[in-house]
Write a protein that holds these residues in place. Structure first.
Motif, mmCIF file in Angstrom:
data_model
loop_
_atom_site.group_PDB
_atom_site.id
_atom_site.type_symbol
_atom_site.label_atom_id
_atom_site.label_comp_id
_atom_site.label_asym_id
_atom_site.label_seq_id
_atom_site.Cartn_x
_atom_site.Cartn_y
_atom_site.Cartn_z
ATOM 1 N N UNK A 228 0.879 -1.266 -0.276
ATOM 2 C CA UNK A 228 0.233 0.165 0.175
ATOM 3 C C UNK A 228 1.106 1.248 0.143
ATOM 4 N N UNK A 229 2.284 1.503 0.526
ATOM 5 C CA UNK A 229 2.920 2.290 0.721
ATOM 6 C C UNK A 229 3.250 2.769 -0.759
ATOM 7 N N UNK A 230 4.373 1.049 -0.744
ATOM 8 C CA UNK A 230 4.420 2.030 -2.238
ATOM 9 C C UNK A 230 3.701 2.494 -3.561
ATOM 10 N N UNK A 231 2.465 1.986 -3.492
ATOM 11 C CA UNK A 231 1.246 3.113 -4.025
ATOM 12 C C UNK A 231 1.161 3.802 -4.262
ATOM 13 N N UNK A 232 0.700 3.991 -2.817
ATOM 14 C CA UNK A 232 0.269 6.240 -2.771
ATOM 15 C C UNK A 232 1.745 6.521 -3.178
ATOM 16 N N UNK A 233 3.174 5.654 -2.933
ATOM 17 C CA UNK A 233 4.531 6.675 -3.191
ATOM 18 C C UNK A 233 4.795 6.654 -4.379
ATOM 19 N N UNK A 234 4.229 6.042 -5.369
ATOM 20 C CA UNK A 234 3.926 6.293 -6.704
ATOM 21 C C UNK A 234 2.646 6.920 -7.146
ATOM 22 N N UNK A 235 1.531 6.347 -6.579
ATOM 23 C CA UNK A 235 0.269 7.752 -6.987
ATOM 24 C C UNK A 235 1.141 9.620 -7.243
ATOM 25 N N UNK A 236 1.716 9.862 -5.816
ATOM 26 C CA UNK A 236 2.225 10.417 -5.071
ATOM 27 C C UNK A 236 2.880 11.467 -6.035
ATOM 28 N N UNK A 237 4.209 10.476 -6.809
ATOM 29 C CA UNK A 237 4.882 10.733 -8.081
ATOM 30 C C UNK A 237 4.515 11.203 -9.184
ATOM 31 N N UNK A 238 3.199 10.589 -9.307
ATOM 32 C CA UNK A 238 3.131 10.417 -10.751
ATOM 33 C C UNK A 238 2.203 12.298 -10.675
ATOM 34 N N UNK A 239 1.515 12.284 -9.550
ATOM 35 C CA UNK A 239 0.691 13.183 -9.306
ATOM 36 C C UNK A 239 1.665 14.765 -8.843
ATOM 37 N N UNK A 240 2.410 14.916 -8.405
ATOM 38 C CA UNK A 240 3.594 15.505 -8.543
ATOM 39 C C UNK A 240 4.276 16.075 -9.665
ATOM 40 N N UNK A 241 4.510 14.703 -10.653
ATOM 41 C CA UNK A 241 4.391 15.379 -11.994
ATOM 42 C C UNK A 241 4.061 15.307 -13.016
ATOM 43 N N UNK A 242 2.567 15.589 -12.764
ATOM 44 C CA UNK A 242 0.835 16.160 -13.894
ATOM 45 C C UNK A 242 1.153 17.646 -12.759
ATOM 46 N N UNK A 243 1.479 17.394 -12.269
ATOM 47 C CA UNK A 243 0.951 19.207 -11.805
ATOM 48 C C UNK A 243 2.534 19.506 -11.859
ATOM 49 N N UNK A 244 3.969 19.590 -11.686
ATOM 50 C CA UNK A 244 5.168 20.137 -12.187
ATOM 51 C C UNK A 244 4.720 20.515 -13.665
ATOM 52 N N UNK A 245 4.363 19.583 -14.574
ATOM 53 C CA UNK A 245 4.398 19.693 -16.184
ATOM 54 C C UNK A 245 3.323 20.626 -16.417
ATOM 55 N N UNK A 246 2.017 20.893 -15.827
ATOM 56 C CA UNK A 246 0.647 21.636 -15.751
ATOM 57 C C UNK A 246 1.570 23.244 -15.218
ATOM 58 N N UNK A 247 1.882 23.108 -14.545
ATOM 59 C CA UNK A 247 2.535 24.167 -13.710
ATOM 60 C C UNK A 247 3.647 25.180 -15.221
ATOM 61 N N UNK A 248 4.210 24.105 -15.256
ATOM 62 C CA UNK A 248 5.321 24.938 -16.873
ATOM 63 C C UNK A 248 4.702 25.104 -18.442
ATOM 64 N N UNK A 249 3.573 24.432 -18.159
ATOM 65 C CA UNK A 249 3.255 25.198 -19.131
ATOM 66 C C UNK A 249 2.105 26.002 -19.012
#
Length: 272
Positions: A228-249
């Motif tokens: 569960x922790x691994x899933x949460x970390x992967x999900x959080x990392x994915x969300x962070x990358x998506x938000x970072x790309x959206x902000x950069x755009x």
């Protein structure tokens, strides 16, 4: 986690001749509704690495107010057999796996003819009933007893390796069967009361109670925490990358708008 899934999903069908059959989940306590007969629990682990030693099985039963199975007579032996004979895991049926019972000896390495007389029940029962397989017990370093459950094994000299007893080293890993005092006020059944024929008796009501389910749920949750922790970390990392790309755009569009206006103005001036 697979060991826990197997434990929770493994099931038994307790059927008597002409009786109703109901699903009994491995790890649940099975009680008779007349409140006179003992309750039982079959603890079956599909994964070999999850099975336990004799002492671990004994402690597991005692921690829930029970004892490792003692057998008073052939009728009780047949009842246990009826519980085990249809124990299944979804899809493919049960795999081989013996079950610890509460018979053992504490003598050191006896191999004489008196050896079988040294075995005693861990719960203090004085029962002299025995159901040894041919040429058992072999004694020596083998001091604890299992009930054979090897459906896929080729028959030996004593026939199929099913339900008869064999002494084994106490540190070997097996499934186990617990036995409890009759329930005076049983917990609410998870299914409707159903029936089985106990040898020598008329139809007996059997209640499947929820005893033992809470510990099983604990066994489910704890091993899944890392996943569960691994899933949460992967999900959080994915969300962070998506938000970072959206902000950069957004910043790129915002920064590029004035530049585009200046370029357009300069182009018009040069044309003029």
């Amino acid at each position: 986690m697979s060991r826990v899934v197997s434990l929770l999903l493994g099931a038994a069908l307790l059927c008597g001749h002409g009786a109703f059959c109901r699903r009994v989940v491995s790890g649940q306590k099975v009680c008779f509704a007349d409140f006179k007969h003992p309750c039982y629990k079959m603890a079956y682990f599909h994964e070999l690495s999850s099975r336990v030693s004799f002492q671990e099985a004994r402690l597991a039963c005692e921690s829930e107010g029970g004892v490792l199975l003692s057998l008073e007579n052939e009728a009780e032996q047949k009842l246990i057999e009826s519980m085990l004979q249809n124990l299944t895991k979804p899809g493919t049926g049960i795999s081989d796996g013996d079950f610890w019972i509460g018979l053992w000896r504490n003598g050191e390495g006896q191999t004489s003819g008196a050896c079988p007389d040294l075995y005693q029940w861990s719960d203090g029962s004085s029962s002299q009933y025995r159901n040894w397989y041919t040429d058992e017990p072999s004694c020596g370093s083998e001091k604890c007893v299992v009930m054979y459950h090897q459906p896929t094994a080729n028959p030996g000299l004593g026939g199929p390796y099913l339900y008869q007893w064999n002494d084994d080293r106490c540190n070997m890993k097996h499934n186990y069967i617990c036995k409890y005092e009759p329930e005076i006020n049983p917990t609410a059944p998870v299914e409707k009361t159903y029936f089985t024929n106990q040898p020598g008796d008329t139809h007996q009501n059997v209640v499947v109670t929820e005893a033992g389910i809470i510990p099983n749920l604990i066994y489910v949750v704890i091993p899944t925490i890392p996943l569960l922790l691994l899933i949460l970390v992967a999900f959080g990392t994915c969300c962070f990358q998506m938000l970072h790309k959206r902000k950069a755009r957004r910043n790129f569009i915002k920064d590029s708008t004035p530049l585009s206006s200046e370029c357009l103005a300069e182009s018009l001036n040069s044309n003029l």
